[in-house]
Motif scaffolding. Sequence first.
Motif, PDB file in Angstrom:
ATOM      1  N   LEU A   5     -23.619  31.016  20.001  1.00  0.00           N
ATOM      2  CA  LEU A   5     -23.059  31.250  18.674  1.00  0.00           C
ATOM      3  C   LEU A   5     -22.522  32.664  18.623  1.00  0.00           C
ATOM      4  N   GLY A   6     -21.290  32.818  18.151  1.00  0.00           N
ATOM      5  CA  GLY A   6     -20.710  34.137  17.991  1.00  0.00           C
ATOM      6  C   GLY A   6     -19.977  34.245  16.668  1.00  0.00           C
ATOM      7  N   MET A   7     -19.878  35.460  16.141  1.00  0.00           N
ATOM      8  CA  MET A   7     -19.099  35.717  14.942  1.00  0.00           C
ATOM      9  C   MET A   7     -18.303  36.998  15.123  1.00  0.00           C
ATOM     10  N   ASN A   8     -17.011  36.943  14.811  1.00  0.00           N
ATOM     11  CA  ASN A   8     -16.124  38.105  14.840  1.00  0.00           C
ATOM     12  C   ASN A   8     -15.356  38.122  13.522  1.00  0.00           C
ATOM     13  N   CYS A   9     -15.331  39.260  12.827  1.00  0.00           N
ATOM     14  CA  CYS A   9     -14.687  39.298  11.517  1.00  0.00           C
ATOM     15  C   CYS A   9     -14.088  40.668  11.226  1.00  0.00           C
ATOM     16  N   ASN A  10     -13.322  40.748  10.146  1.00  0.00           N
ATOM     17  CA  ASN A  10     -12.647  42.003   9.810  1.00  0.00           C
ATOM     18  C   ASN A  10     -13.382  42.812   8.754  1.00  0.00           C
ATOM     19  N   VAL A  11     -14.416  42.245   8.160  1.00  0.00           N
ATOM     20  CA  VAL A  11     -15.289  42.963   7.230  1.00  0.00           C
ATOM     21  C   VAL A  11     -16.735  42.610   7.576  1.00  0.00           C
ATOM     22  N   PRO A  12     -17.679  43.532   7.388  1.00  0.00           N
ATOM     23  CA  PRO A  12     -19.075  43.193   7.688  1.00  0.00           C
ATOM     24  C   PRO A  12     -19.523  41.941   6.940  1.00  0.00           C
ATOM     25  N   THR A  13     -20.053  40.995   7.683  1.00  0.00           N
ATOM     26  CA  THR A  13     -20.377  39.671   7.152  1.00  0.00           C
ATOM     27  C   THR A  13     -21.745  39.253   7.663  1.00  0.00           C
ATOM     28  N   ASP A  14     -22.491  38.504   6.855  1.00  0.00           N
ATOM     29  CA  ASP A  14     -23.765  37.982   7.363  1.00  0.00           C
ATOM     30  C   ASP A  14     -23.544  36.603   7.978  1.00  0.00           C
ATOM     31  N   ILE A  15     -24.391  36.272   8.946  1.00  0.00           N
ATOM     32  CA  ILE A  15     -24.241  35.024   9.709  1.00  0.00           C
ATOM     33  C   ILE A  15     -25.332  34.020   9.344  1.00  0.00           C
ATOM     34  N   VAL A  16     -26.020  34.267   8.227  1.00  0.00           N
ATOM     35  CA  VAL A  16     -27.186  33.463   7.876  1.00  0.00           C
ATOM     36  C   VAL A  16     -26.863  31.973   7.783  1.00  0.00           C
ATOM     37  N   PHE A  17     -25.782  31.600   7.106  1.00  0.00           N
ATOM     38  CA  PHE A  17     -25.473  30.176   6.940  1.00  0.00           C
ATOM     39  C   PHE A  17     -25.305  29.485   8.290  1.00  0.00           C
ATOM     40  N   SER A  18     -24.529  30.095   9.178  1.00  0.00           N
ATOM     41  CA  SER A  18     -24.318  29.494  10.503  1.00  0.00           C
ATOM     42  C   SER A  18     -25.594  29.510  11.332  1.00  0.00           C
ATOM     43  N   PHE A  19     -26.310  30.614  11.296  1.00  0.00           N
ATOM     44  CA  PHE A  19     -27.507  30.748  12.128  1.00  0.00           C
ATOM     45  C   PHE A  19     -28.612  29.790  11.688  1.00  0.00           C
ATOM     46  N   GLU A  20     -28.737  29.538  10.389  1.00  0.00           N
ATOM     47  CA  GLU A  20     -29.788  28.639   9.917  1.00  0.00           C
ATOM     48  C   GLU A  20     -29.576  27.214  10.427  1.00  0.00           C
ATOM     49  N   VAL A  64     -34.059  37.213  10.502  1.00  0.00           N
ATOM     50  CA  VAL A  64     -32.595  37.245  10.400  1.00  0.00           C
ATOM     51  C   VAL A  64     -32.169  36.879   8.981  1.00  0.00           C
ATOM     52  N   LYS A  65     -32.808  35.864   8.416  1.00  0.00           N
ATOM     53  CA  LYS A  65     -32.500  35.445   7.046  1.00  0.00           C
ATOM     54  C   LYS A  65     -32.984  36.482   6.039  1.00  0.00           C
ATOM     55  N   GLN A  66     -34.152  37.036   6.275  1.00  0.00           N
ATOM     56  CA  GLN A  66     -34.735  37.985   5.332  1.00  0.00           C
ATOM     57  C   GLN A  66     -33.945  39.293   5.265  1.00  0.00           C
ATOM     58  N   TYR A  67     -33.479  39.784   6.424  1.00  0.00           N
ATOM     59  CA  TYR A  67     -32.773  41.062   6.455  1.00  0.00           C
ATOM     60  C   TYR A  67     -31.321  40.948   5.978  1.00  0.00           C
ATOM     61  N   ASN A  68     -30.724  39.757   6.128  1.00  0.00           N
ATOM     62  CA  ASN A  68     -29.357  39.537   5.648  1.00  0.00           C
ATOM     63  C   ASN A  68     -28.407  40.627   6.174  1.00  0.00           C
ATOM     64  N   ILE A  69     -28.452  40.847   7.475  1.00  0.00           N
ATOM     65  CA  ILE A  69     -27.658  41.904   8.108  1.00  0.00           C
ATOM     66  C   ILE A  69     -26.185  41.541   8.096  1.00  0.00           C
ATOM     67  N   LYS A  70     -25.340  42.518   7.792  1.00  0.00           N
ATOM     68  CA  LYS A  70     -23.891  42.312   7.822  1.00  0.00           C
ATOM     69  C   LYS A  70     -23.310  43.049   9.028  1.00  0.00           C
ATOM     70  N   SER A  71     -22.431  42.379   9.759  1.00  0.00           N
ATOM     71  CA  SER A  71     -21.901  42.928  11.000  1.00  0.00           C
ATOM     72  C   SER A  71     -20.499  42.394  11.239  1.00  0.00           C
ATOM     73  N   LEU A  72     -19.726  43.135  12.048  1.00  0.00           N
ATOM     74  CA  LEU A  72     -18.394  42.679  12.449  1.00  0.00           C
ATOM     75  C   LEU A  72     -18.446  41.756  13.657  1.00  0.00           C
ATOM     76  N   ASN A  73     -19.480  41.902  14.482  1.00  0.00           N
ATOM     77  CA  ASN A  73     -19.618  41.090  15.696  1.00  0.00           C
ATOM     78  C   ASN A  73     -21.081  40.731  15.908  1.00  0.00           C
ATOM     79  N   VAL A  74     -21.341  39.445  16.080  1.00  0.00           N
ATOM     80  CA  VAL A  74     -22.698  38.935  16.289  1.00  0.00           C
ATOM     81  C   VAL A  74     -22.666  37.914  17.423  1.00  0.00           C
ATOM     82  N   ILE A  75     -23.667  37.964  18.302  1.00  0.00           N
ATOM     83  CA  ILE A  75     -23.817  36.947  19.345  1.00  0.00           C
ATOM     84  C   ILE A  75     -25.254  36.437  19.325  1.00  0.00           C
ATOM     85  N   ALA A  76     -25.404  35.100  19.305  1.00  0.00           N
ATOM     86  CA  ALA A  76     -26.734  34.483  19.321  1.00  0.00           C
ATOM     87  C   ALA A  76     -26.797  33.426  20.414  1.00  0.00           C
ATOM     88  N   HIS A  77     -28.033  33.092  20.805  1.00  0.00           N
ATOM     89  CA  HIS A  77     -28.235  32.178  21.935  1.00  0.00           C
ATOM     90  C   HIS A  77     -29.551  31.447  21.758  1.00  0.00           C
TER      91      HIS A  77
END
Length: 274
Positions: A5-20, A64-77
């Motif tokens: 799972l990866g996320m790339n975006c132009n504004v800091p975004t949380d990945i909670v919906f996809s990651f859950e 991950v859900k609790q912290y609600n981190i916003k990022s431009l790039n995220v990689i999960a496995h």
Amino acid sequence: MCQLLGMNCNVPTDIVFSFEGFRRRAGLTDSHSDGFGIAFFEGKGVRIFRDEKPAALSPVADCVKQYNIKSLNVIAHIRKATQGDVSIVNTHPFIREIWGENWVFAHNGNLKELPDLSGCYCRPIGSTDSETAFCYIADQLKKRYCQKPSEDEIFAYIQELTKELAQYGTFNFILSNGEWMIAHCSTNLHYICRKAPFCQVQRVDDDGVIDFTNYTTKNDKVTIITTFPLTKNEKWTKMEHGGFVFFKDGEKIREVVGVRKELADDGTLGSAQH
């Protein structure tokens, strides 16, 4: 095998919906239960969570859900082990320094032969083919370029190194330096580039629903990359065998289109241009 799972975006975004939805594939809706990891870029820094327990059941994944981190790039496995024991040291993503930057890498597949790293400065800490392959890529990049080259040069050389490694097995991967994200497909990898007008979407794995119009602006651009689509009512693009895509600021910037693999009339594996 594993899933990515990866996320790339132009504004800091949380990945909670996809990651859950994604984490449910690690012990609930699928059997990728040999550990998980997720890495968030924050400027030049990387915040990473790992656990050898299944992501679906891991208290670390709950963070991950609790912290609600916003990022431009995220990689999960989420891992289904092929090489290396089930342990924290063998969980993805892996991180290495290249030209003073954190590079993050996660792999889905199985490489049956690996390059000799005896003469390399970059060495694996664990016992996976994935980390060994990443160390080889990092070492070769540093040997060819003393200083950081252009994005076009990086993309071209990553393709060259990937083709060298992919001849030994399945090599789906996602790679990022916090500025951009590169995806390569051997077998299964899908992506979607979301932008205005945003809509309501529904997850595949648990029917969870979100209306992105409540969380975005008309200028937001968010790309999600994953092994298999995470939502039901969106049109995902399937990458083909040998394909590469370079994402930046939530958009597809460069692409090398792969080859569609098909079964021939005689039942053997053939190929057709995509």
